[in-house]
Scaffold this motif. Structure first.
Motif, PDB file in Angstrom:
ATOM      1  N   ILE A 123      40.889  38.116  42.895  1.00 17.01           N
ATOM      2  CA  ILE A 123      39.867  39.227  42.480  1.00 17.01           C
ATOM      3  C   ILE A 123      39.510  39.839  43.741  1.00 17.01           C
ATOM      4  CG2 ILE A 123      37.468  39.652  41.913  1.00 17.01           C
ATOM      5  CD1 ILE A 123      38.234  37.348  39.754  1.00 17.01           C
ATOM      6  N   ALA A 124      39.274  39.161  44.803  1.00 16.13           N
ATOM      7  CA  ALA A 124      38.791  39.565  46.276  1.00 16.13           C
ATOM      8  C   ALA A 124      39.809  40.633  46.688  1.00 16.13           C
ATOM      9  CB  ALA A 124      38.443  38.670  47.291  1.00 16.13           C
ATOM     10  N   SER A 125      41.502  40.074  46.684  1.00 16.47           N
ATOM     11  CA  SER A 125      42.408  40.879  47.153  1.00 16.47           C
ATOM     12  C   SER A 125      42.674  42.127  46.405  1.00 16.47           C
ATOM     13  CB  SER A 125      43.621  40.027  47.143  1.00 16.47           C
ATOM     14  OG  SER A 125      43.531  38.813  48.076  1.00 16.47           O
ATOM     15  N   ALA A 126      42.623  41.984  44.881  1.00 16.12           N
ATOM     16  CA  ALA A 126      42.544  43.207  44.172  1.00 16.12           C
ATOM     17  C   ALA A 126      41.504  44.318  44.650  1.00 16.12           C
ATOM     18  CB  ALA A 126      42.440  42.930  42.585  1.00 16.12           C
ATOM     19  N   HIS A 127      40.324  43.881  44.745  1.00 12.05           N
ATOM     20  CA  HIS A 127      39.434  45.044  45.226  1.00 12.05           C
ATOM     21  C   HIS A 127      39.862  45.277  46.723  1.00 12.05           C
ATOM     22  CE1 HIS A 127      36.247  43.082  42.324  1.00 12.05           C
ATOM     23  NE2 HIS A 127      36.972  43.971  41.801  1.00 12.05           N
ATOM     24  N   ALA A 128      40.310  44.632  47.332  1.00 14.76           N
ATOM     25  CA  ALA A 128      40.608  45.172  48.831  1.00 14.76           C
ATOM     26  C   ALA A 128      41.708  46.212  48.715  1.00 14.76           C
ATOM     27  CB  ALA A 128      41.083  43.815  49.788  1.00 14.76           C
ATOM     28  N   ALA A 129      42.520  46.068  47.597  1.00 14.74           N
ATOM     29  CA  ALA A 129      43.818  47.134  47.541  1.00 14.74           C
ATOM     30  C   ALA A 129      43.007  48.527  47.219  1.00 14.74           C
ATOM     31  CB  ALA A 129      44.696  46.812  46.546  1.00 14.74           C
TER      32      ALA A 129
END
Length: 303
Positions: A93-99
């Motif tokens: 979830i954190a990586s998805a938001h970072a994108a």
């Protein structure tokens, strides 16, 4: 003199034999070490990894007003599979938001069934974590075959209870400034009705359509009016062997729709390799990824 020569030849032969045995032992040790490294890579390092991968797609019929739209695809989460517990989901979830995606599509198979070393995680717990996802144009989901096997109504209810829209053979209009298109969710090819006509029933004939589904095998059945279809399910085969290919792909088309951008005529498909594992907890040269699909109507002008 002859005895001395024979004895010397015998000594030299033993020396050569000892050197050959040593080389064999070294080669055997190197092969065993390589085998251990490859096993560790396939059953531990790669399944436990996580990547954000950009995929820039040029789709001629995509509206210029929606150019460079960023679509984060989270496919085949299979929460509960080895190295893919709820803690990993928080990282995803954190990586998805970072994108920094404009829209997030969840392409099915959120739960697991009988993966060696896995632990079943209730869909209610998965949905509560996924509720943290957000994007300017929204977060949407379809169901996969594993979700149907567990209970499609239960999984859908879990997602909708936390505000995630589940599109099963249905479409909704998406608007942002001058950007206009329709988002169409098509139910699973194996277990759902996958009724494209029903899904597109409310969509104007001249509208741009971004469709997403779990299993890419439905792609040949979709009408050409669908601008781009996004899918998961195959896991990219989970294992890719150079010069040989992908030994196992859960598709009646073999490797045809195994992974990546597929163009057939004027029709476009993108298949994400997904994030979890199924059946066997192994990945080799097919690492787990959040696929960030960047949709462009045409290549950038050459300088």
């Amino acid at each position: 003199m002859l005895a001395v020569k024979i004895e010397g030849w015998h000594t030299e032969l033993l020396r050569d034999q000892g050197s050959a045995d040593l080389k064999i032992r070294h080669v055997t040790a190197a092969v065993l070490a390589l085998g251990v490294v490859l096993l560790a890579w396939a059953f531990w390092l790669e399944p436990a990894s996580l990547f954000n991968e950009d995929h820039e797609l040029f789709i001629p019929n995509w509206p210029p007003s929606c150019d460079a739209m960023r679509v984060a695809v989270l496919a085949d989460l299979h929460i509960g599979s080895p190295f893919n517990q709820l803690g990993k989901l928080d990282r995803i979830i954190a990586s998805a938001h970072a994108a920094k995606p404009d829209i997030i599509l969840l392409a099915g198979d959120y739960v697991i069934h009988g993966v060696p070393g896995g632990n079943f995680t209730p869909p209610e717990d998965i949905a509560k974590r996924l509720a943290a996802l957000s994007a300017p144009l929204g977060v949407y989901a379809v169901l996969g075959n594993h979700d149907w096997w567990l209970g499609a109504k239960r999984v859908r209810r879990s997602f909708e209870a936390v505000g995630i829209s589940v599109l099963e053979d249905a479409s909704i209009p998406i608007r942002s400034g001058k950007c206009r298109f329709w988002l169409t969710g098509i139910s699973d090819y194996w277990e759902g009705k996958h009724d494209a006509a029903q899904a597109l029933r409310t969509v104007p004939a001249d509208a741009a359509v971004l469709a997403f589904t779990h299993n890419p095998d439905v792609f040949p059945e979709l009408p050409s009016r669908v601008t781009l279809t996004i899918a998961g399910h195959t896991h990219g085969g989970q294992v890719y062997i150079p010069f040989i290919g992908r030994p196992v792909v859960p598709s009646k088309f073999g490797e045809r729709y195994a992974i990546g951008h597929v163009v057939e005529g004027e029709r476009h498909l993108f298949v994400s390799p997904g994030l979890g594992t199924s059946i066997f907890p192994v990945r080799f040269l097919v690492p787990p990824e959040i696929s960030l699909v960047i949709i462009r109507s045409k290549p950038p002008a050459k300088k």
